[in-house]
Design an enzyme around this catalytic site. Structure first.
Site, mmCIF file in Angstrom:
data_model
loop_
_atom_site.group_PDB
_atom_site.id
_atom_site.type_symbol
_atom_site.label_atom_id
_atom_site.label_comp_id
_atom_site.label_asym_id
_atom_site.label_seq_id
_atom_site.Cartn_x
_atom_site.Cartn_y
_atom_site.Cartn_z
ATOM 1 C CB CYS A 1 2.149 -3.075 -5.127
ATOM 2 S SG CYS A 1 0.356 -2.985 -5.350
ATOM 3 N N GLY A 2 1.813 -0.732 -3.660
ATOM 4 C CA GLY A 2 1.342 0.478 -3.012
ATOM 5 C C GLY A 2 -0.133 0.430 -2.674
#
Length: 283
Positions: free
Chosen positions: A238-239
């Protein structure tokens, strides 16, 4: 033990007086602005204690909430009362994303009796269950760490997948706009896009309108569409390693993929900061 527990089942378990510890793992995600400690003090499940994900992180890492060392996690878990003998339930004040990170992290260090409150605190409130206010009161209890580092990937592992030196499928929980390079990353200086071969699975697509996971068959169908089979080792990204854990949690709920899902802890924040790490854009 199933990774999710409903509000009614949690209330019953607490009422029965089992050796259970409830922890609030909330934190502000990118784009949010609130004080999770103050919100906890305003209203929380009775007897719950705070699990600050940033505290349970490596203080020397330049990346957001990187996993801590074994000794640090053990010390902090002991201070929070997270004994190996206890049943641990994490919840989130808004949904499940932060609780999923705490679930994955605690299991990474060897505690297997860990669950997430399905639907988070909103589900508890919707069920009309009681809340209390004030600070948390902790009773230390010894936690012994037994890490499962095979549930963790670093940049080198992901590079091996991208270059075909290791089998695996990368699923990315960020928004599709960030994945395709159309929308900017929330962290300054980070280019958007994705790793070659990764597939987009925004974590919100795993949830229904009430913020709970889709039925198991719907989850399985979604994973199958993305290429997940019984022999697929899935790396979740993800981030910054937070919402990737929602994919990991959904995979375990659906019993999809081969064995335990793996989380790329540094995720896009680390990948996009690594010289020569390949970045592609588009669908």
């Amino acid at each position: 033990m199933h990774p999710l527990i409903s509000a009614s089942d949690l209330a019953q378990a607490i009422h029965n007086g089992g050796d259970i510890l409830v922890l609030d793992a909330s934190m502000a995600l990118p784009g949010q602005a609130f004080d999770p400690q103050q919100r906890f003090a305003n209203a929380h499940i009775a007897g719950a204690v705070r699990f600050d994900i940033d505290t349970f992180s490596d203080p020397d890492s330049p990346l957001p909430h990187t996993i801590p060392g074994q000794a640090r996690f053990s010390r902090l878990a002991t201070e929070r009362g997270m004994a190996n003998t206890k049943r641990i339930v994490f919840y989130d004040q808004d949904g499940m994303a932060c609780a999923a990170r705490a679930w994955w992290l605690t299991r990474l260090f060897g505690h297997e009796s860990v669950q997430v409150l399905e639907g988070g605190l909103p589900a508890w409130k919707s069920a009309g269950l009681p809340l209390e206010s004030g600070p948390d009161l902790t009773t230390p209890a010894p936690f012994v760490s037994r890490p499962h580092y095979d549930r963790l990937h670093g940049t080198g592992d992901v590079l091996d997948i991208v270059h075909g030196r290791m089998h695996g499928l990368i699923l990315d929980a960020r928004s599709r706009g960030r994945f395709e390079g159309r929308d900017p990353e929330p962290r300054a200086g980070i280019e958007s896009g994705h790793m070659p071969g990764a597939r987009s699975l925004p974590y919100g697509e795993l949830l229904d309108d009430n913020g709970r996971f889709l039925p198991v068959e719907a989850l399985k169908a979604k994973f199958e569409t993305l290429g997940v089979t019984d022999t697929t080792t899935v790396t979740c990204s993800c981030g910054s390693g937070m919402t990737a854990c929602m994919i990991a949690l959904a995979l375990v709920c659906a019993q999809a993929g081969a064995g335990e899902p793996v989380v790329y802890d540094g995720s896009w924040a680390e990948w996009a900061s690594t010289p020569d790490a390949p970045i592609v854009c588009g669908a």
